[in-house]
Design an enzyme around this catalytic site. Structure first.
Site, mmCIF file in Angstrom:
data_model
loop_
_atom_site.group_PDB
_atom_site.id
_atom_site.type_symbol
_atom_site.label_atom_id
_atom_site.label_comp_id
_atom_site.label_asym_id
_atom_site.label_seq_id
_atom_site.Cartn_x
_atom_site.Cartn_y
_atom_site.Cartn_z
ATOM 1 N N ASP A 1 0.831 -1.217 0.000
ATOM 2 C CA ASP A 1 0.000 0.000 0.000
ATOM 3 C C ASP A 1 0.862 1.262 0.000
ATOM 4 O O ASP A 1 1.990 1.254 0.491
ATOM 5 C CB ASP A 1 -0.912 -0.026 1.240
ATOM 6 N N HIS B 1 2.138 3.352 -9.080
ATOM 7 C CA HIS B 1 1.914 1.911 -9.277
ATOM 8 C C HIS B 1 3.075 1.282 -10.045
ATOM 9 O O HIS B 1 3.474 0.158 -9.773
ATOM 10 C CB HIS B 1 0.590 1.670 -10.009
ATOM 11 N N LEU C 1 10.397 -20.679 -4.450
ATOM 12 C CA LEU C 1 9.505 -19.728 -3.764
ATOM 13 C C LEU C 1 8.148 -19.769 -4.456
ATOM 14 O O LEU C 1 8.077 -19.691 -5.683
ATOM 15 C CB LEU C 1 10.092 -18.313 -3.861
HETATM 16 C C1 IPE Z 1 -5.560 -2.663 -0.113
HETATM 17 O O1 IPE Z 1 -5.221 -1.335 -0.227
HETATM 18 C C2 IPE Z 1 -5.519 -3.337 -1.457
HETATM 19 C C3 IPE Z 1 -4.191 -3.480 -2.050
HETATM 20 C C4 IPE Z 1 -3.054 -3.103 -1.529
HETATM 21 C C5 IPE Z 1 -4.163 -4.131 -3.326
HETATM 22 P P1 IPE Z 1 -6.314 -0.196 -0.438
HETATM 23 O O2 IPE Z 1 -5.547 1.072 -0.558
HETATM 24 O O3 IPE Z 1 -7.209 -0.542 -1.550
HETATM 25 O O4 IPE Z 1 -7.145 -0.248 0.917
HETATM 26 P P2 IPE Z 1 -7.966 0.880 1.664
HETATM 27 O O5 IPE Z 1 -8.951 1.426 0.693
HETATM 28 O O6 IPE Z 1 -6.990 1.934 2.105
HETATM 29 O O7 IPE Z 1 -8.577 0.189 2.831
HETATM 30 C C1 IPE Z 2 -1.681 0.239 -3.296
HETATM 31 O O1 IPE Z 2 -1.447 1.605 -3.378
HETATM 32 C C2 IPE Z 2 -1.895 -0.399 -4.634
HETATM 33 C C3 IPE Z 2 -3.289 -0.790 -4.913
HETATM 34 C C4 IPE Z 2 -4.272 -0.712 -4.078
HETATM 35 C C5 IPE Z 2 -3.558 -1.320 -6.228
HETATM 36 P P1 IPE Z 2 -2.628 2.655 -3.341
HETATM 37 O O2 IPE Z 2 -3.024 2.958 -4.743
HETATM 38 O O3 IPE Z 2 -3.734 2.194 -2.474
HETATM 39 O O4 IPE Z 2 -1.900 3.903 -2.707
HETATM 40 P P2 IPE Z 2 -2.527 4.945 -1.677
HETATM 41 O O5 IPE Z 2 -3.086 4.176 -0.524
HETATM 42 O O6 IPE Z 2 -3.591 5.696 -2.424
HETATM 43 O O7 IPE Z 2 -1.364 5.805 -1.292
HETATM 44 MG MG MG Z 3 -4.109 2.410 -0.506
#
Ligand code: IPE
Ligand code: IPE
Ligand code: MG
Length: 247
Positions: free
Chosen positions: A26, A43, A137
């Site tokens: 995240d 990303h 792995l």
């Molecule tokens: C969880 O992160 C999903 C992934 C890392 C793929 P999100 O960014 O989607 O989760 P919330 O919305 O902060 O809970």
């Molecule tokens: C995690 O990063 C990746 C996915 C959920 C696909 P985010 O896109 O949720 O990044 P933040 O939380 O907005 O910083």
């Molecule tokens: Mg996120």
């Protein structure tokens, strides 16, 4: 004589390496915002980082790595971002498959392929097929994954199979999850400072050790992973028991 490397750059031989590490990757969006870049640049940076972390896990002797790449809730993001994430996933497979295969990484998918573009579905299937025999792995890619969705699916399978209520055990359910056959995660890491599960491995993480770090995913490198493993080694896993009844 050169100075010894900082302790944190090496795995301590006395440590227990978690057999299964799961990561909620995240913070890509916030990483990009900090740099005035579009979210998709975050990303892409996150995907680049994934190579490093997969390699570090293989080096440390981790047997299973589960990564949360796209949740069932992430479809609710702007269309452009969703499309971009699908494209990044496709590119990742194209670019990395040969090397991952050569390094002995077995790719598995946890989640639903329904709803995913047919070309991407085909790529995922190819990656699974190509790496099926690899043993170093196991990389479980949680893509279009949701913990609740997974449990609903398991319940439906149980009903469809006509299993009598009194015969249903925890194993009956575990065997019908996407992770069937994979041991539960020992350590779940969430980057970016958020302290919640966001629907990740709800059933499987019942007795996992959780590790939260403020570091955004694109910056979470080998050293951070080592620190998480060091922290894991400072935990006492009790599984509900009393370890030393005389104390
Ligand atoms: C969880 O992160 C999903 C992934 C890392 C793929 P999100 O960014 O989607 O989760 P919330 O919305 O902060 O809970
Ligand atoms: C995690 O990063 C990746 C996915 C959920 C696909 P985010 O896109 O949720 O990044 P933040 O939380 O907005 O910083
Ligand atoms: Mg996120």
């Amino acid at each position: 004589m050169s100075a010894p490397p900082p302790k944190s750059s090496q795995l301590d031989p006395a440590w227990e390496v978690p057999a299964h590490i799961a990561i909620i990757m995240d913070g890509n969006g916030r990483w990009a915002r900090q740099r005035n870049l579009p979210r998709l640049a975050g990303h892409r940076a996150g995907t680049e980082n994934l190579r490093r972390v997969i390699r570090a896990c293989a080096e440390f002797g981790v047997r299973y790595l589960t990564i949360y790449a796209f949740s069932t809730e992430n479809w609710a993001r702007p269309r452009e971002e969703v499309e971009g994430l699908m494209e990044i996933m496709r590119e990742f497979i194209d670019r990395e498959l040969d090397e991952l295969d050569a390094e002995g990484v077995q790719i598995r998918h946890v989640g639903k392929l329904e709803g995913v573009r047919p070309e991407l579905q085909a790529k995922v299937r190819e990656a699974i097929e190509r790496t099926r025999g690899n043993q170093r792995l196991v990389l479980n890619v949680a893509f279009n994954y949701g913990g609740r969705d997974e449990i609903v699916r398991a319940v439906r399978l149980i009903v469809q199979e006509g299993i009598p209520a009194e015969e249903i055990t925890e194993e009956t359910i575990a065997d019908r999850l996407y992770t069937a056959g994979v041991p539960d995660p020992d350590l779940v890491i969430r980057t970016s400072g958020e302290v919640r599960t966001s629907n990740f491995l709800l059933w499987q993480s019942a007795y996992a050790e959780w590790y939260f770090t403020p570091v955004f995913w694109p910056d979470f490198g080998r050293e951070h992973l080592l620190e998480a493993i060091a922290d894991y080694n400072r935990r006492e896993r009790r599984f509900g028991r009393v370890l030393d009844p005389d104390e």
